[in-house]
Enzyme design. Structure first.
Site, mmCIF file in Angstrom:
data_model
loop_
_atom_site.group_PDB
_atom_site.id
_atom_site.type_symbol
_atom_site.label_atom_id
_atom_site.label_comp_id
_atom_site.label_asym_id
_atom_site.label_seq_id
_atom_site.Cartn_x
_atom_site.Cartn_y
_atom_site.Cartn_z
ATOM 1 N N TYR A 87 101.834 95.623 41.996
ATOM 2 C CA TYR A 87 101.746 96.873 41.510
ATOM 3 C C TYR A 87 103.355 97.317 40.823
ATOM 4 O O TYR A 87 104.156 96.507 41.289
ATOM 5 C CB TYR A 87 101.869 97.873 42.721
ATOM 6 N N GLU A 88 103.377 98.018 39.789
ATOM 7 C CA GLU A 88 104.423 98.244 39.161
ATOM 8 C C GLU A 88 105.507 98.818 39.939
ATOM 9 O O GLU A 88 106.887 98.919 39.515
ATOM 10 C CB GLU A 88 104.051 99.024 37.735
ATOM 11 N N SER A 89 105.214 99.416 40.899
ATOM 12 C CA SER A 89 106.259 99.940 41.966
ATOM 13 C C SER A 89 107.082 98.898 42.397
ATOM 14 O O SER A 89 107.898 99.307 43.046
ATOM 15 C CB SER A 89 105.653 100.797 43.000
#
Lengths: 306, 257
Positions: free
Chosen positions: B52-54
């Site tokens: 996830y880009e988070s």
């Protein structure tokens, strides 16, 4: 000792016209700082954040901002940010200048800022139009392979406000969960205010130095503000109040309703403690509803080298 | 199976999940792609690592995440890191095999707009902007698009190019610009499946959702659609896929209804 109140911190570090970054990617978003800024009527701010989220939607609706530097304008998992859209599309309550990057572009601006570099290179902005509309995104020739590479300039906010789980009274700050660009913006800013759920003894910090992301070296002030990131979340402390995010999606579509909300919930209370009391009057079990339960990590042995 | 046994969204989830067979590292978004990746991990791609880009690698969400920054993505993950780390050492370094993207507008070459409708400086509608999309479109080894067919979304000309697809369709155009990833390979819609022609980069209808006609698809697309000579009915979701979606992944039907 660097521990001061939120009112003291905002009064000391945020003035009309300041460039500020209240960071935190979905997590650790310091709404308590934003509300104090709104209450004080501070204006002409340049607001920097990867994801403006509800926090800057509220600040823009309140008329605090002149400009926004960002990479994604959304109510995460819900929809658009209507207040920022009104400002950009219709100039309500005032015109909002935008300076736009991609996520990695914003990260690289903070990294250049943190390291006091003149720019940071990244392999982005190839074939797309962002560099056409943002002249600060430039291309240079790599001295090593003579090929072009995008660069972005440093971003050094006047002040950054970072929320975290805990710090000691000197500002050594520990955080776990989604770390976003917290560390980078902390080192990039000229001044740093750290807002925490708990102030702990120095010995707690020193028992787990790998978990410290920000050293007291770069911290100007520590604010103890439990639930200070509500309605966003703090890993292990409280969950995001998704109901709030959904409700904001509804009410923020209307300028009058938004203003009424700000009047009641921000201007209508004197500080964050009163805001929390009001929340709990409305929903007595709110903190039970948002309790994340427990999932502790296994302790590690750092060794005792005498 | 009777026509009404699954929803168009379930078709999109199941088709996307099937396309992940054998993949090892996927960049996940929230909503349909999130459900699709979790379904793939339980079926055709048990080893798949969800990124996830988070700032999460190897997520094992215990609940259906409400955003890409949901705390359930952290608990039980293999690794949680800063976003610099994620974008620099995972995505930009070319370590993501497949990524899902959607947008407000797509053109026939899979270029995407998620920035504005109208003029950039005086937008009619200000959309979210790139976020990580532009970087994902550049660096993921393959991009899968997931979008509902709508004439105003499938446009002749984008109002703004946020994330590069196959650009103008000229061979070698991405490479010439120094773009490492191969761009969009698949578009899963609610009415059918599209591939992108290896030579011309053009979106090509290859599979129809059972019960949908070519005319219905063309009606929702602004340009004259290219149709594969091998066009056939796409696979309907299997009963196993539907069971996992309905019982485990999205019991409330938030994404799949």
């Amino acid at each position: 000792m660097k521990v001061i109140s939120m009112k003291e911190a905002i009064s000391e570090y945020v003035q009309d016209g300041s460039t500020i970054a209240i960071e935190g990617f979905t997590a650790f978003i310091c709404f308590s700082a934003a509300h104090e800024i709104i209450r004080r009527g501070i204006k002409d701010l340049t607001l920097c954040r990867m994801t403006p989220d509800l926090i800057y939607d509220q600040m823009v609706a309140a008329g605090c901002a002149r400009k926004m530097v960002f990479s994604y304008l959304g109510n995460p998992g819900v929809g658009p940010l209507y207040c920022i859209r009104r400002a950009v599309e219709k100039g309500i309550p005032r015109e909002l200048e935008v300076e736009e990057y991609s996520h990695f572009g914003m990260n690289c601006r903070y990294m250049a800022g943190a390291a006091r570099l003149p720019f940071f290179p990244l392999r982005s902005y190839l074939g797309d139009e962002l560099s056409r509309v943002n002249p600060k995104i430039k291309f240079v020739e790599s001295p090593y392979d003579a090929k072009p590479i995008a660069v972005v300039p440093p971003l050094n906010p006047d002040v950054a406000i970072i929320h975290a789980q805990r710090a000691d009274a000197m500002g050594n700050t520990q955080a776990w969960g989604l770390l976003g660009s917290q560390k980078e913006v902390a080192f990039a800013a000229d001044h740093l205010v750290v807002v925490v759920e708990e102030i702990v003894d120095e010995s707690v910090i020193r028992s787990d130095p790998n978990r410290t992301i920000i050293p007291n070296l770069v911290v100007d002030a520590v604010v103890h503000q439990p639930y200070g990131a509500y309605p966003s979340y703090v890993q292990g402390y409280y969950d995001r109040d998704n109901e709030f995010y959904l409700n904001w999606d509804r009410l923020s579509r209307d300028e009058g309703e938004t203003r009424a909300w700000l009047d009641e919930w921000v201007h209508g209370v004197k500080d964050w403690e009163e805001y929390l009391e009001k929340l709990q009057e409305q929903e007595p079990d709110i903190w039970q509803r948002l309790s994340p339960g427990e999932a502790y990590s296994e302790p590690v042995n750092y060794g005792e080298y005498k | 199976m009777a026509m009404a046994d699954y929803s168009p969204s379930e078709f999109m989830i199941a088709s996307s999940a099937s396309a992940l067979a054998g993949e090892k590292v996927v960049f996940v978004g929230v909503g349909l792609p999130g459900v699709a990746c979790n379904l793939a991990r339980r079926t055709v791609a048990p080893e798949i690592e969800m990124v996830y880009e988070s700032g999460v690698f190897g997520a094992r969400p215990a609940r259906s995440p409400l955003s890409i920054g949901d705390p359930t993505l952290v608990s039980g993950a293999a690794l949680a890191c800063s976003q610099n780390d994620l974008f620099m050492n995972y995505l930009q370094a070319g370590r993501i095999q497949v990524a899902f993207l959607g947008a407000a507008q797509v053109d026939r070459f899979g270029n995407l707009n998620s920035t504005v409708i109208g003029d950039y400086h005086k937008p009619k509608v200000r959309l979210p902007g790139s976020g990580g999309a532009c970087e994902i479109a550049i660096h993921a080894q393959k991009v899968f698009l997931i979008m509902r067919l709508k004439k105003r979304a499938f446009v002749e000309k984008l109002d703004f190019l946020t994330s590069p697809g196959h650009l103008t369709g000229k061979a070698g155009e991405r490479e010439a610009l120094g773009i490492p990833g191969s761009g969009p390979q698949l578009l899963v819609s609610d009415m059918g499946i599209f591939n992108f022609d290896g030579k011309t980069g053009e979106m090509t209808l290859t599979g129809l959702r059972p019960g949908v006609s070519v005319e219905q698809v063309q009606d929702e697309i602004s340009w004259t659609l290219k149709i594969s000579p091998d066009l056939k009915d796409a696979d309907a979701p299997s009963s196993e896929q539907l069971r996992i979606i309905r019982e485990q992944l999205d019991p409330k039907g938030i994404y799949s209804k």
